[in-house]
Scaffold this active site. Structure first.
Site, PDB file in Angstrom:
ATOM      1  N   HIS A 157       0.933 -27.034  26.367  1.00 12.83           N
ATOM      2  CA  HIS A 157       1.271 -26.654  24.992  1.00 12.83           C
ATOM      3  C   HIS A 157       0.022 -26.193  24.219  1.00 12.83           C
ATOM      4  CE1 HIS A 157       2.753 -27.618  20.880  1.00 12.83           C
ATOM      5  NE2 HIS A 157       3.951 -27.848  21.354  1.00 12.83           N
ATOM      6  N   GLU A 258       3.711 -21.598  25.505  1.00 11.22           N
ATOM      7  CA  GLU A 258       3.581 -22.701  26.452  1.00 11.22           C
ATOM      8  C   GLU A 258       4.139 -22.339  27.813  1.00 11.22           C
ATOM      9  OE1 GLU A 258       5.581 -26.024  24.495  1.00 11.22           O
ATOM     10  OE2 GLU A 258       5.161 -25.053  22.588  1.00 11.22           O
TER      11      GLU A 258
HETATM   12  O1  TA6 Z   1       7.303 -27.029  22.304  1.00 13.02           O
HETATM   13  C1  TA6 Z   1       7.718 -26.936  20.957  1.00 13.02           C
HETATM   14  C2  TA6 Z   1       8.014 -28.310  20.449  1.00 13.02           C
HETATM   15  O2  TA6 Z   1       8.890 -28.981  21.290  1.00 13.02           O
HETATM   16  C3  TA6 Z   1       8.559 -28.169  19.029  1.00 13.02           C
HETATM   17  O3  TA6 Z   1       9.938 -28.400  18.957  1.00 13.02           O
HETATM   18  C4  TA6 Z   1       7.707 -29.106  18.213  1.00 13.02           C
HETATM   19  O4  TA6 Z   1       8.291 -30.299  17.952  1.00 13.02           O
HETATM   20  C5  TA6 Z   1       6.441 -29.200  19.062  1.00 13.02           C
HETATM   21  O5  TA6 Z   1       6.824 -29.081  20.393  1.00 13.02           O
HETATM   22  C6  TA6 Z   1       5.495 -30.361  18.848  1.00 13.02           C
HETATM   23  O6  TA6 Z   1       6.001 -31.582  19.271  1.00 13.02           O
HETATM   24  P1  TA6 Z   1       5.270 -32.911  18.856  1.00 13.02           P
HETATM   25  O7  TA6 Z   1       5.971 -34.026  19.561  1.00 13.02           O
HETATM   26  O8  TA6 Z   1       3.836 -32.776  19.321  1.00 13.02           O
HETATM   27  O9  TA6 Z   1       5.359 -33.007  17.359  1.00 13.02           O
END
Ligand code: TA6
Length: 286
Positions: A157, A258
């Site tokens: 990510h 990602e």
């Molecule tokens: O990959 C995107 C995501 O799943 C979003 O929906 C957002 O929530 C982000 O990741 C971050 O997640 P986190 O648990 O780090 O707040």
């Protein structure tokens, strides 16, 4: 170089002989910095990031495993981003060509408590290295050290630094199906020429090409995201939606693209190893 980072959390700083560098926290096995030869930071760390386990670190490149988001019974995004990784004392062999300029090998094995929530023994080996042009490469290897098969979903990510979220576009995902995470993961097809950002955006693009481009005209650069072994790609920006450990204006400075495996979980048989690559490079563009 092994040193103490924020709040005394241990990190590894790796430099090549062109002055490029990256930093990885043992907590989460999380890359927190990637700099080019001019010392410019290419990733974003939230101005309100919390370096206090078990809170995940907001920024850099979190590793989401063995479950992407809340797509299964585990805590959202799995647990390895909230574990302390170790230096891998028995890393995979380096290839014989001189592609590796600077690198580090980490490993995570589940604890007894981890096995209670995800009852599968594994070894997650992460190699982070700089290529000859300063590209940053994360090679993930997940070995099943158990006696039965398991499957997982995952994502890497990266919070990529951009000039301004409303000025950039993401190319390479046209005409693909995606699951809109803002609409309960309803499936749509993207007919736009390229992705631009005007409000909150959170999509899982399915079975994408290997290369995705983040075009940043203002900075006259393009970030090329190349992935192997992970067929999906998530594109996210929270816009003004409140994210607790994100500064109010921070959303303007980043986009996440990602490398992910979400729709079709990856199956690993006992004794077998899955390998995935995420390679990120920044090239000039007009
Ligand atoms: O990959 C995107 C995501 O799943 C979003 O929906 C957002 O929530 C982000 O990741 C971050 O997640 P986190 O648990 O780090 O707040």
């Amino acid at each position: 170089e092994r040193t103490k980072g924020i709040n005394g959390l241990e990190k590894i700083i790796v430099r090549d002989d062109h002055g490029r560098s990256f930093e990885v926290y043992m907590y989460g096995g999380q890359v927190a910095s990637w700099k080019n030869e001019k010392g410019e930071e290419l990733l974003v760390m939230s101005s309100k990031a919390i370096f206090n386990p078990p809170t995940p670190i907001r920024g850099g490149i979190p590793i989401l495993f063995p479950q992407y988001a809340n797509t299964g019974p585990l805590p959202s995004h799995g647990f390895v981003r909230q574990r302390f990784w170790e230096i891998d004392t028995n890393p995979p062999q380096l290839p014989s060509n001189s592609y590796y300029k600077a690198w580090v090998d980490l490993i995570l094995r589940p604890s007894q408590d981890d096995l209670k929530i995800w009852p599968h023994k594994f070894e997650y080996r992460l190699r982070v290295h700089l290529g000859p042009e300063g590209d940053l490469v994360l090679t993930s290897r997940v070995k099943n050290t158990d006696v039965k098969p398991f499957n997982f979903t995952m994502a890497l990510h990266p919070y990529f630094s951009v000039s301004d979220i409303s000025e950039i576009q993401v190319d390479g995902l046209q005409n693909l199906d995606y699951l809109d995470q803002l609409k309960k993961r309803t499936r749509f097809t993207d007919h736009d020429k390229s992705i631009t950002f005007k409000s909150q955006f959170d999509r899982i693009y399915l079975s994408t090409p290997n290369d995705i481009r983040i075009v940043d005209k203002k900075k006259q650069k393009t970030i090329v995201v190349h992935k192997e072994g992970q067929v999906d790609a998530v594109v996210w920006n929270p816009w003004e939606k409140k994210v607790e450990d994100l500064g109010t204006e921070d959303y303007r400075r980043f986009v996440t693209v990602e490398s992910a495996a979400v729709e079709k979980p990856i199956i690993v048989n006992p004794g077998q190893e899955w390998k995935g690559i995420l390679q990120m490079s920044v090239v000039p563009s007009s």
